[in-house]
Design a protein around this motif. Structure first.
Motif, PDB file in Angstrom:
ATOM      1  N   TRP A   1     -14.491 -34.435  29.786  1.00 56.45           N
ATOM      2  CA  TRP A   1     -14.161 -35.584  28.599  1.00 56.45           C
ATOM      3  C   TRP A   1     -12.976 -36.449  29.123  1.00 56.45           C
ATOM      4  N   TYR A   2     -13.463 -37.850  28.887  1.00 55.77           N
ATOM      5  CA  TYR A   2     -12.536 -39.013  29.246  1.00 55.77           C
ATOM      6  C   TYR A   2     -12.151 -39.766  28.034  1.00 55.77           C
TER       7      TYR A   2
ATOM      8  N   LEU B   1      -9.484 -36.078  30.390  1.00 58.89           N
ATOM      9  CA  LEU B   1      -8.773 -35.399  29.313  1.00 58.89           C
ATOM     10  C   LEU B   1      -8.727 -33.959  29.655  1.00 58.89           C
ATOM     11  N   ILE B   2     -10.150 -33.353  30.134  1.00 60.95           N
ATOM     12  CA  ILE B   2     -10.175 -32.157  30.105  1.00 60.95           C
ATOM     13  C   ILE B   2     -11.673 -31.612  30.641  1.00 60.95           C
ATOM     14  N   GLN B   3     -11.811 -30.501  31.498  1.00 58.76           N
ATOM     15  CA  GLN B   3     -13.024 -29.963  31.857  1.00 58.76           C
ATOM     16  C   GLN B   3     -13.022 -28.512  31.277  1.00 58.76           C
TER      17      GLN B   3
ATOM     18  N   THR C   1      -9.434 -30.575  20.047  1.00 60.37           N
ATOM     19  CA  THR C   1     -10.072 -29.312  20.351  1.00 60.37           C
ATOM     20  C   THR C   1     -11.634 -29.460  21.041  1.00 60.37           C
ATOM     21  N   PHE C   2     -11.612 -28.786  22.118  1.00 55.62           N
ATOM     22  CA  PHE C   2     -12.760 -29.353  23.002  1.00 55.62           C
ATOM     23  C   PHE C   2     -13.728 -27.829  22.788  1.00 55.62           C
TER      24      PHE C   2
ATOM     25  N   CYS D   1     -18.176 -38.050  27.075  1.00 58.11           N
ATOM     26  CA  CYS D   1     -18.213 -36.990  27.624  1.00 58.11           C
ATOM     27  C   CYS D   1     -19.036 -37.267  28.813  1.00 58.11           C
ATOM     28  N   ALA D   2     -18.953 -36.459  29.887  1.00 55.54           N
ATOM     29  CA  ALA D   2     -19.636 -36.408  31.158  1.00 55.54           C
ATOM     30  C   ALA D   2     -20.071 -35.124  31.753  1.00 55.54           C
TER      31      ALA D   2
END
Lengths: 112, 109
Positions: free
Chosen positions: B34-35, B46-48, B62-63, B89-90
């Motif tokens: 997520w970016y 942001l996070i993986q 919260t992901f 999202c990617a």
């Protein structure tokens, strides 16, 4: 420690011309990926360079080509520019292929 | 080829409320990232998420990664004006990142 840098910041070209964009990866990173981001869209993967070779390619024509140098920096070349090539071109670097990508500020290309 | 879809495209949120953005891939992913991109800026990681069913929290964010590793969500609690931007999202597969079109978030005070 510098992050990903790109040059130039902005560029204006006319149809049919050629353009070269440059990217220096984050220190210690060996993989560079290029993306095209049209207005209001997500980044679209163009290609990825690792060990000075193109390793992966997205759905972009051969007018889009690139190069990676021994110091891991990279260039994106676009030939025979079309109006539709106007976009923000983003370079992203990562430590190894598949890891988190760090994006540069981008080059805004306008084709008139 | 792999396609990543995001909904909604736009999210207009009252400050203090929660919102969720959803991401769906046409293929199973090795991981999802997520970016966030602020207006005039570039995407910032942001996070993986890697594991099936994984849930990660970052303060008010919260992901979640789906069990089949084909969908993901980002839930933002108690929205603040600093949450303004476009969230992408990617999906990661075969060393390529495929981005969704993003959810553009605006906040009314």
């Amino acid at each position: 420690d510098a992050g990903v840098t790109q040059s130039p910041t902005h560029l204006i070209k006319t149809r049919g011309q050629q353009v070269t964009l440059r990217c220096s990866p984050k220190s210690g990173h060996d993989t560079v990926s290029w993306y095209q981001q049209a207005l209001g869209q997500g980044p679209q993967f163009i290609f990825q360079y690792y060990e000075e070779e193109e390793r992966q390619r997205g759905n972009f024509p051969d007018r889009f080509s690139g190069h990676q140098f021994p110091n891991y920096s990279s260039e994106l070349n676009v030939n025979a520019l079309l109006l539709g090539d106007s976009a923000l071109y983003l370079c992203a670097s990562s430590l190894v292929r598949g890891h988190t990508q760090y994006f540069g500020p981008g080059t805004r290309l306008t084709v008139l | 080829g792999q396609q990543v879809m995001q909904i909604p495209q736009y999210q207009h949120v009252q400050e203090g409320e929660d919102f969720t953005t959803y991401c769906n891939s046409s293929t199973t992913l090795s991981n999802i990232q997520w970016y966030k991109q602020r207006p005039g800026g570039h995407p910032v990681f942001l996070i993986q998420l890697v594991k099936s069913g994984e849930v990660k929290k970052q303060k008010r964010l919260t992901f979640q990664f789906g069990e089949a590793k084909k969908n993901s969500s980002l839930h933002t609690a108690a929205t603040q004006t600093t949450d303004v931007g476009t969230y992408f999202c990617a999906g990661h597969n075969d060393y390529k990142l495929s981005f969704g079109a993003g959810t553009t978030v605006t906040v009314r005070a």
